[in-house]
Design an enzyme around this catalytic site. Structure first.
Site, mmCIF file in Angstrom:
data_model
loop_
_atom_site.group_PDB
_atom_site.id
_atom_site.type_symbol
_atom_site.label_atom_id
_atom_site.label_comp_id
_atom_site.label_asym_id
_atom_site.label_seq_id
_atom_site.Cartn_x
_atom_site.Cartn_y
_atom_site.Cartn_z
ATOM 1 N N TRP A 34 -18.072 32.616 -29.779
ATOM 2 C CA TRP A 34 -17.225 32.190 -28.680
ATOM 3 C C TRP A 34 -15.942 31.815 -29.232
ATOM 4 O O TRP A 34 -15.679 31.433 -30.251
ATOM 5 C CB TRP A 34 -17.901 30.804 -28.241
ATOM 6 C CG TRP A 34 -17.230 30.188 -26.997
ATOM 7 C CD1 TRP A 34 -17.666 30.313 -25.829
ATOM 8 C CD2 TRP A 34 -15.983 29.269 -27.180
ATOM 9 N NE1 TRP A 34 -16.592 29.541 -25.066
ATOM 10 C CE2 TRP A 34 -16.019 28.763 -25.672
ATOM 11 C CE3 TRP A 34 -15.232 28.647 -28.183
ATOM 12 C CZ2 TRP A 34 -14.780 27.928 -25.379
ATOM 13 C CZ3 TRP A 34 -14.282 28.068 -27.608
ATOM 14 C CH2 TRP A 34 -14.058 27.449 -26.560
ATOM 15 N N SER A 100 -21.174 31.416 -35.381
ATOM 16 C CA SER A 100 -21.051 30.422 -34.656
ATOM 17 C C SER A 100 -22.199 30.125 -33.544
ATOM 18 O O SER A 100 -23.147 29.785 -33.722
ATOM 19 C CB SER A 100 -19.765 30.756 -34.111
ATOM 20 O OG SER A 100 -18.954 29.635 -33.529
ATOM 21 N N MET A 101 -21.549 30.538 -32.219
ATOM 22 C CA MET A 101 -22.468 30.176 -31.065
ATOM 23 C C MET A 101 -23.575 31.134 -31.245
ATOM 24 O O MET A 101 -24.753 30.749 -30.925
ATOM 25 C CB MET A 101 -21.638 30.458 -29.744
ATOM 26 C CG MET A 101 -22.643 30.383 -28.442
ATOM 27 S SD MET A 101 -21.705 30.439 -27.193
ATOM 28 C CE MET A 101 -23.189 30.013 -25.944
ATOM 29 N N ASP A 229 -13.776 25.219 -42.635
ATOM 30 C CA ASP A 229 -13.594 25.526 -41.194
ATOM 31 C C ASP A 229 -13.427 24.257 -40.527
ATOM 32 O O ASP A 229 -14.195 23.278 -40.392
ATOM 33 C CB ASP A 229 -15.220 25.863 -40.958
ATOM 34 C CG ASP A 229 -15.544 26.331 -39.373
ATOM 35 O OD1 ASP A 229 -14.989 26.087 -38.568
ATOM 36 O OD2 ASP A 229 -16.517 27.170 -39.597
ATOM 37 N N HIS A 258 -12.853 29.116 -39.998
ATOM 38 C CA HIS A 258 -14.045 29.742 -39.073
ATOM 39 C C HIS A 258 -14.156 31.074 -38.782
ATOM 40 O O HIS A 258 -15.272 31.857 -39.045
ATOM 41 C CB HIS A 258 -13.846 28.996 -37.728
ATOM 42 C CG HIS A 258 -15.179 29.029 -36.857
ATOM 43 N ND1 HIS A 258 -16.468 28.759 -37.313
ATOM 44 C CD2 HIS A 258 -15.314 29.542 -35.534
ATOM 45 C CE1 HIS A 258 -17.387 28.909 -36.379
ATOM 46 N NE2 HIS A 258 -16.615 29.325 -35.378
#
Length: 278
Positions: A34, A100-101, A229, A258
């Site tokens: 995302w 991530s997501m 991150d 990230h």
């Protein structure tokens, strides 16, 4: 242009998921983070395909070239979309890689559908096991952080996305790990996503508890996370995910933010090639 149908929306219109399918060999499915789309995997997708893998990278509903329904941005629905892709393409012995997501989709998919089609999984900067700080999850991130994100998107989504990207890639006064061109690309991709999808997915990844899902993962697992991150803190996510999956291998990228798929793209590509090739 390749699409699979992942059911219908609440008005009866089909939800079409766009994907790219490169190369031949053992299938690797790349699940983006995302607020981006499948193009974030450019470096890794090309390298994996050149190494003899079949690489499938798709756009989450509401993002990229996939359908933009009003609803359906909870993880049960997103995992169902992933399941529809695997079934439609009849993929087996799959390596799932979620950034991530996208790590949440992996966890919820296995927690719901099992691992019959799955050979191994990789969590890259993933939001698992549970981002939100609660009474029974004191290691999580306070709700006020996510409230600030929602307020920022409501006030000026475009300004929020530009500011967010700097933290995402670790850009500061004297730190420029990515070019302005990358930031421009990031903004273009993120700003073109459906606004409702952007907001609703932020709610989903911040508030979904994947701890029970992680307990169902029995296949070989790789966890990759940057220790700098600022978006998905390592201590709240990658470190805990690796501890919850007994067979997991943890790789910590020193000083990585990230967006390590760009800042540490060569190392990430090397580690994924090694993991998938075992």
């Amino acid at each position: 242009m390749a699409y699979i149908k992942a059911g219908n929306d609440t008005t009866g219109h089909p939800v079409n998921i766009f994907y790219e399918d490169w190369g031949q060999g053992a299938p690797v499915v790349l699940i983006h983070g995302w607020p981006l789309d499948h193009t974030m995997w450019e470096h890794q997708a090309i390298a994996l395909a050149k190494a003899g893998m079949r690489v499938i990278a798709y756009d989450r509903r509401g993002f990229g070239r996939s359908s933009r329904p009003w609803t359906g941005y909870d993880y049960d629905t997103l995992a169902a979309d992933l399941n529809a892709l695997l079934e439609e393409l009849d993929l087996n012995q799959v390596t799932l890689v979620g950034f991530s997501m996208g790590g949440g989709e992996i966890a919820r998919y296995i927690g719901t559908y099992g691992d019959a089609r799955i050979a191994r999984v990789a969590f890259v900067g993933a939001v698992t096991p549970f981002m939100l700080k609660t009474d029974n999850n004191p290691e999580g991130v306070p709700q006020k952080v996510f409230d600030g994100m929602m307020d920022g998107m409501k006030k000026d989504r475009f300004d929020f996305l530009q500011t967010f990207a700097k933290s995402f890639y670790g850009v500061g006064m004297i730190s420029h790990p990515v070019s302005q061109a990358v930031l421009d690309w990031n903004f273009t991709v993120a700003s073109l996503a459906a606004p409702n999808a952007t907001r609703d997915c932020a709610v989903a990844f911040s508030s979904t508890d994947f701890r029970a899902d992680l307990a169902e993962i029995k296949v070989p697992t790789l966890v990759i996370h940057g220790d700098a991150d600022a978006t998905v803190p390592f201590e709240a996510s990658g470190e805990r995910t690796a501890k919850m999956i007994p067979q997991a291998e943890l790789k910590v990228y020193k000083g990585a933010p990230h967006g390590l798929f760009f800042t540490d793209k060569d190392q990430l590509t090397t580690d994924l090639l090694s993991f998938v090739g075992r």
